[in-house]
Structure formats: structure tokens, C-alpha cells
Scaffold this motif. Sequence first.
Motif, PDB file in Angstrom:
ATOM      1  N   LEU A  29       0.838  -1.199   0.000  1.00 18.50           N
ATOM      2  CA  LEU A  29       0.000   0.000   0.000  1.00 18.50           C
ATOM      3  C   LEU A  29       0.873   1.249   0.000  1.00 18.50           C
ATOM      4  O   LEU A  29       1.751   1.400   0.853  1.00 18.50           O
ATOM      5  CB  LEU A  29      -0.913   0.007   1.232  1.00 18.50           C
ATOM      6  N   HIS A  30       0.617   2.116  -0.953  1.00 16.07           N
ATOM      7  CA  HIS A  30       1.372   3.369  -1.030  1.00 16.07           C
ATOM      8  C   HIS A  30       0.403   4.526  -1.201  1.00 16.07           C
ATOM      9  O   HIS A  30      -0.495   4.486  -2.043  1.00 16.07           O
ATOM     10  CB  HIS A  30       2.346   3.345  -2.212  1.00 16.07           C
ATOM     11  N   ILE A  31       0.582   5.551  -0.373  1.00 18.34           N
ATOM     12  CA  ILE A  31      -0.209   6.775  -0.493  1.00 18.34           C
ATOM     13  C   ILE A  31       0.637   7.809  -1.224  1.00 18.34           C
ATOM     14  O   ILE A  31       1.668   8.255  -0.708  1.00 18.34           O
ATOM     15  CB  ILE A  31      -0.640   7.316   0.886  1.00 18.34           C
ATOM     16  N   HIS A  32       0.196   8.157  -2.410  1.00 23.63           N
ATOM     17  CA  HIS A  32       0.951   9.117  -3.226  1.00 23.63           C
ATOM     18  C   HIS A  32       0.498  10.541  -2.904  1.00 23.63           C
ATOM     19  O   HIS A  32      -0.683  10.864  -2.980  1.00 23.63           O
ATOM     20  CB  HIS A  32       0.740   8.824  -4.712  1.00 23.63           C
ATOM     21  N   GLN A  33       1.459  11.380  -2.533  1.00 19.74           N
ATOM     22  CA  GLN A  33       1.183  12.785  -2.255  1.00 19.74           C
ATOM     23  C   GLN A  33       1.602  13.639  -3.457  1.00 19.74           C
ATOM     24  O   GLN A  33       2.795  13.793  -3.723  1.00 19.74           O
ATOM     25  CB  GLN A  33       1.962  13.255  -1.028  1.00 19.74           C
ATOM     26  N   PRO A  34       0.647  14.201  -4.174  1.00 21.85           N
ATOM     27  CA  PRO A  34       1.013  15.083  -5.294  1.00 21.85           C
ATOM     28  C   PRO A  34       1.767  16.306  -4.786  1.00 21.85           C
ATOM     29  O   PRO A  34       1.418  16.866  -3.741  1.00 21.85           O
ATOM     30  CB  PRO A  34      -0.348  15.488  -5.890  1.00 21.85           C
ATOM     31  N   SER A  35       2.797  16.675  -5.494  1.00 24.27           N
ATOM     32  CA  SER A  35       3.594  17.827  -5.083  1.00 24.27           C
ATOM     33  C   SER A  35       2.761  19.110  -5.165  1.00 24.27           C
ATOM     34  O   SER A  35       2.083  19.344  -6.168  1.00 24.27           O
ATOM     35  CB  SER A  35       4.828  17.967  -5.974  1.00 24.27           C
ATOM     36  N   PRO A  36       2.808  19.937  -4.127  1.00 26.19           N
ATOM     37  CA  PRO A  36       2.042  21.196  -4.171  1.00 26.19           C
ATOM     38  C   PRO A  36       2.704  22.246  -5.068  1.00 26.19           C
ATOM     39  O   PRO A  36       2.081  23.243  -5.420  1.00 26.19           O
ATOM     40  CB  PRO A  36       2.037  21.658  -2.709  1.00 26.19           C
ATOM     41  N   MET A  37       3.978  22.017  -5.430  1.00 28.34           N
ATOM     42  CA  MET A  37       4.718  22.962  -6.256  1.00 28.34           C
ATOM     43  C   MET A  37       5.042  22.334  -7.611  1.00 28.34           C
ATOM     44  O   MET A  37       5.429  21.163  -7.684  1.00 28.34           O
ATOM     45  CB  MET A  37       6.007  23.386  -5.558  1.00 28.34           C
ATOM     46  N   ILE A  38       4.888  23.112  -8.667  1.00 28.73           N
ATOM     47  CA  ILE A  38       5.143  22.641 -10.029  1.00 28.73           C
ATOM     48  C   ILE A  38       6.307  23.431 -10.624  1.00 28.73           C
ATOM     49  O   ILE A  38       6.257  24.672 -10.703  1.00 28.73           O
ATOM     50  CB  ILE A  38       3.895  22.829 -10.922  1.00 28.73           C
ATOM     51  N   PRO A  39       7.409  22.771 -11.022  1.00 29.06           N
ATOM     52  CA  PRO A  39       8.542  23.484 -11.627  1.00 29.06           C
ATOM     53  C   PRO A  39       8.243  23.906 -13.067  1.00 29.06           C
ATOM     54  O   PRO A  39       7.824  23.085 -13.894  1.00 29.06           O
ATOM     55  CB  PRO A  39       9.666  22.440 -11.576  1.00 29.06           C
TER      56      PRO A  39
END
Length: 276
Positions: free
Chosen positions: A44-54
Motif C-alpha cells: 500500500l502506497h499513499i501518493h502525495q502530489p507535489s504542491p509545487m510545479i517546476p
Amino acid sequence: MEETVSSRILEEKIYVAVGRNVSKNTSNLLWALQNSEGNKICILHIHQPSPMIPVLGTKFEASTADDVSVRAYRGIETAKTDKILQEYLSICLRKGVQAEILCFEMDSVEKGIVEMIHQHRIRKFVMGAAADKHYSMKMEDLKSRKAKFVCKQASATCQIQFTCKGNLIHTREARMDEIRALSALLSEFQRLVLPQTSTDPIQSLNVENERAPSLDTSSCQSADTLSQPATSLSLAQEEQNDSSSYVFPCSGMMNFLINSIKLWKKLTIQNHENCE
């Protein structure tokens, strides 16, 4: 019967929480593999989308960046996550175990774990109690903020084993006795409430239609009630009996509510005592 129960228990999956850093999470996965006792393994993996976009060497908040840049970066994140999860699968294969993957996207890892335990009705779960660097021979308590949150908030039907550096630190047992008690309370609630009302619109309509003639007859005879006291008394008794069937079972409901509050209070106290 015994064979059916034992086979069902044997086929129960053990879910193992893993993070993006494979080297820091391998010990927990290996512990789960060594103690699976023939149960299937699900990573089980919880993916956290990055709040910052380069974008062009500068990082912007995802909410302010253009959609094309956000989608492109999210695609890169997904590819990296898939590669990481494949590494975990390779570890399982080297141990002779074919594991499954469950990946869920949420801003909060601990809330995502609790949600997955609820949605998938997970009964056996393994996660880290703290980073390996915090391990000691005398370690008994949970150090990780995420571990404490999951221990307190996850479904009471799930057994959670917390490990650190390949060692079992704490087990939060599933509290099936309390769950069965709650189930009994819910059954009592249905017994008290559901027979009092009907949710079937057709049945309700039929009941109203059946009552309509008696109401009409009562209104038509109202002018003659003085000369027909027996009929009037009979109609009054029928109306009283009819209304009494819809009296809400106050005493029974009060007992139900009191027992429910006591049970949930007990579950909450046990969660906090076991996870401090």
C-alpha cells in the motif's frame, strides 16, 4: 466448517505501507514477508502530489500553474511512483512472494491510510512505528506522528502491527468483541425503529387508502353522532388504537443511545490508551 474458516483466514491479505524511499521502508516489508504465514501480501502506497510545479527553473503552486505544466509534471510523478513500487515488487519476488499493489492519491499520508483501511475493509495491516534510526532495544511506543494517527483513527476491525528496523514494536489488536456488541446494538435499533414506520411508498399509499373510507364515514356520520353514541365511541377507539401503533419506543431508544455512547466511549479510550 473448520476447513472453510481456516482457508478463509489463510487467504486474508496483509497490507504493508511503504513510502517513496525504498531503502528506508525495506525492513518493514521484509518483516511482513517473513511473518505473513502464507497470507497474500499487498503493498500500500499513499501518493502525495507535489504542491509545487517546476516551470522554467521556477516553482509555482499547483493551483496557480497552467494546466499543461501541471499535467506534464503529474505524469512524471506517476512514472516515478510506478518505478518505486516495482522495486518493492522485486523485493517480494526475490523472497518468492507475488505481491499486489494498491496506490491511492491523497495530500495526507496518514489520512489516506485510514481511508484505505476503511474502503477495502483491511483486517491486517503493517506500517512503520518510526524511522529505523530511532530504533532501540527498549523501544515500545510509537514515535511516528503518522503511526499514532493511524493507530487512533483506523477502523477497530483492523489489526495493525507497527515495526521498526525489522522488529515488531506494537500491535493494535482488532477489537472484535466491541464490534459484535455494536452490531447487536444496531440490530436492536432496527427492531425498535423500523417496524414503527414504512419506507415503502406503495405500502404507505395503500394504508392511507384503507384509512380514507373510515375517515369519510366518520365525517358523514358526524351530524348523527348524538343519535348514535355507540358508533361514535367505536370510531374514537379505532382512531386511538390506530395512532397508538405509531408511538415512538422512547424507553427502548434511550437504552439504545446510552449503550451506544458507552461502547463508542470505550472504543475511543482504548484507542488512545493503546496508541499513546
